[in-house]
Scaffold this active site. Structure first.
Site, PDB file in Angstrom:
ATOM      1  CB  THR A 166     -31.914 101.035 -17.454  1.00 41.08           C
ATOM      2  OG1 THR A 166     -33.059 100.288 -17.062  1.00 41.08           O
ATOM      3  CG2 THR A 166     -30.751 100.613 -16.564  1.00 41.08           C
ATOM      4  CG  ASP A 167     -36.914 101.691 -15.354  1.00 41.36           C
ATOM      5  OD1 ASP A 167     -36.203 100.784 -15.834  1.00 41.36           O
ATOM      6  OD2 ASP A 167     -38.166 101.688 -15.443  1.00 41.36           O
ATOM      7  CD  GLU A 168     -34.007  96.341 -15.850  1.00 38.58           C
ATOM      8  OE1 GLU A 168     -33.414  95.459 -15.204  1.00 38.58           O
ATOM      9  OE2 GLU A 168     -34.402  96.193 -17.013  1.00 38.58           O
TER      10      GLU A 168
ATOM     11  CG  ASP B 125     -40.119  85.096 -11.033  1.00 37.42           C
ATOM     12  OD1 ASP B 125     -39.946  85.675 -12.120  1.00 37.42           O
ATOM     13  OD2 ASP B 125     -40.544  85.673 -10.008  1.00 37.42           O
ATOM     14  NE  ARG B 126     -35.165  88.282 -16.001  1.00 38.12           N
ATOM     15  CZ  ARG B 126     -35.660  89.309 -16.700  1.00 38.12           C
ATOM     16  NH1 ARG B 126     -36.069  90.395 -16.059  1.00 38.12           N
ATOM     17  NH2 ARG B 126     -35.756  89.239 -18.008  1.00 38.12           N
TER      18      ARG B 126
ATOM     19  CE1 TYR C 173     -28.633  96.869 -18.845  1.00 33.63           C
ATOM     20  CE2 TYR C 173     -30.715  96.487 -17.697  1.00 33.63           C
ATOM     21  CZ  TYR C 173     -29.944  97.226 -18.577  1.00 33.63           C
ATOM     22  OH  TYR C 173     -30.486  98.338 -19.182  1.00 33.63           O
TER      23      TYR C 173
ATOM     24  CE  LYS D 191     -26.967 101.476 -18.911  1.00 34.17           C
ATOM     25  NZ  LYS D 191     -26.291 102.109 -20.083  1.00 34.17           N
TER      26      LYS D 191
ATOM     27  CB  ALA E 270     -22.512 101.203 -26.925  1.00 38.76           C
TER      28      ALA E 270
END
Length: 345
Positions: A137-139, A294-295, A163, A167, A87
């Site tokens: 996550t790899d982020e 771009d973001r 985000y 994480k 989740a």
């Protein structure tokens, strides 16, 4: 050998990766008990679990991971020995617009689960090896340039978005509970997943659906951002290996060994859609490609080193990018009722 069937609480089990994992586990381990907890926010969908409702070993509970009383009740009444924690709020763009939701779910929610599981294990003796599996996550590792080596389990965290920061914080919380309380935890950090049941805001389903609708295919910046792509069913087999053979307290990186530029990925999808989809509104579909602003804080490149999970657990991805994308495109072509119902979200 396990002394009895495993009893799993799967958080976020109606989401993309969680639902694929639940389906995989119910099919492979039919004697195990699976309890899915999902708040059914925009990305959670009971249709993802269709066909499982009547199984004796499956139960769905609608609820929030921040609801401590609910968590406590489920752990005790279901005699849970394993929490598979999927989740999370996971879309970077949404985190830029509404970061508070990400902090609440990804940090407070993870803390609530950890505290509940810690106190539960202090009072209940479970038959099997207890485990809190935290899927991340790899982020959290940040961005790589073209020449830098792939992320390993010892790469320093350097998150770029609300985000990935949320994480990263949840990863640290999980690891701290192992070091402080000796809670049996394992953390996995995966690369970009793709496959069936992925919510339409993510890149691959967005491109497939926009092609079918004749809408523009938006690509951030110059399209040269690189991601490693992991077929979701390969991810499930990796988590299987981690749950059954992973070492408590360890972190395992899970990747697909498929580094691709975003623009190249979109072109592959266009070719597959042109081949597999009849009567497209715009053909060839490459004509729909549109470059957009771009973001904010857009990471340039992600890459995962999978040597540890291979050397320690014998796992490696088996699905090539071409095979996985073909299967994924075909799934979206044959499940229009599923994705059309989600477009307003």
């Amino acid at each position: 050998m396990l002394s009895s069937p495993r009893r799993l609480l799967v958080t976020g089990g109606a989401g993309f990766i969680g639902a694929n994992f639940v389906r995989y586990w119910c099919d492979r381990y039919q004697c195990d008990r699976i309890v899915v907890l999902d708040a059914l926010t925009y990305a959670g969908n009971l249709q993802n679990l269709a066909g499982l409702e009547g199984k004796n070993n499956f139960r769905f509970v609608r609820g929030n991971i921040c609801d401590r009383a609910l968590i406590d009740n489920l752990l005790v009444t279901e005699n849970i020995d394993t929490i598979a924690h999927f989740a999370a709020e996971s879309h970077v763009d949404r985190s830029i617009v509404e970061p508070n939701t990400f902090i609440q779910t990804n940090l407070v929610g993870t803390f609530t689960l950890l505290e509940a599981f810690r106190q539960y294990l202090e009072n209940v003796k479970v038959t099997n090896r207890a485990l809190f599996l935290h899927i991340s996550t790899d982020e959290v590792y940040g961005s790589l340039n073209q020449s830098e080596p792939a992320f390993t389990e010892t790469t320093a965290y350097n998150p770029s978005s609300p985000y990935s920061a949320s994480k990263a914080g949840s990863d640290h919380l999980v690891k701290s509970y192992y070091r402080t309380y000796n809670l049996p935890v394992i953390v996995t950090n995966c690369s970009n997943n793709y496959g069936a049941f992925q919510f339409p805001e993510k890149l691959i389903p967005l491109i497939c659906i926009n092609i079918l609708l004749g809408k523009n295919l938006p690509i951030y910046g110059d399209g040269q951002n690189i991601r490693d792509w992991l077929y979701v069913e390969d991810h499930c087999t990796a988590l299987d290996a981690v749950i059954n053979r992973g070492k408590i307290g360890e972190t395992y990186n899970i990747g697909g060994n498929n580094q691709v530029r975003n623009l190249d990925l979109v072109n592959i999808l266009c070719n597959l859609m042109d081949e597999l989809a009849p009567n497209l509104p715009v053909s060839p579909s490459h004509n729909l490609i549109t470059f957009v602003k771009d973001r904010l804080g857009h990471d340039r490149r992600y890459a995962i080193n999978t040597k540890k999970i291979y050397n320690h657990l014998g796992w490696t991805p088996i699905t090539s990018l071409e095979e996985g994308l073909r299967l994924t495109v075909a799934w979206y072509l044959h499940h229009a009722d599923w994705w059309r119902s989600l477009l307003s979200k």
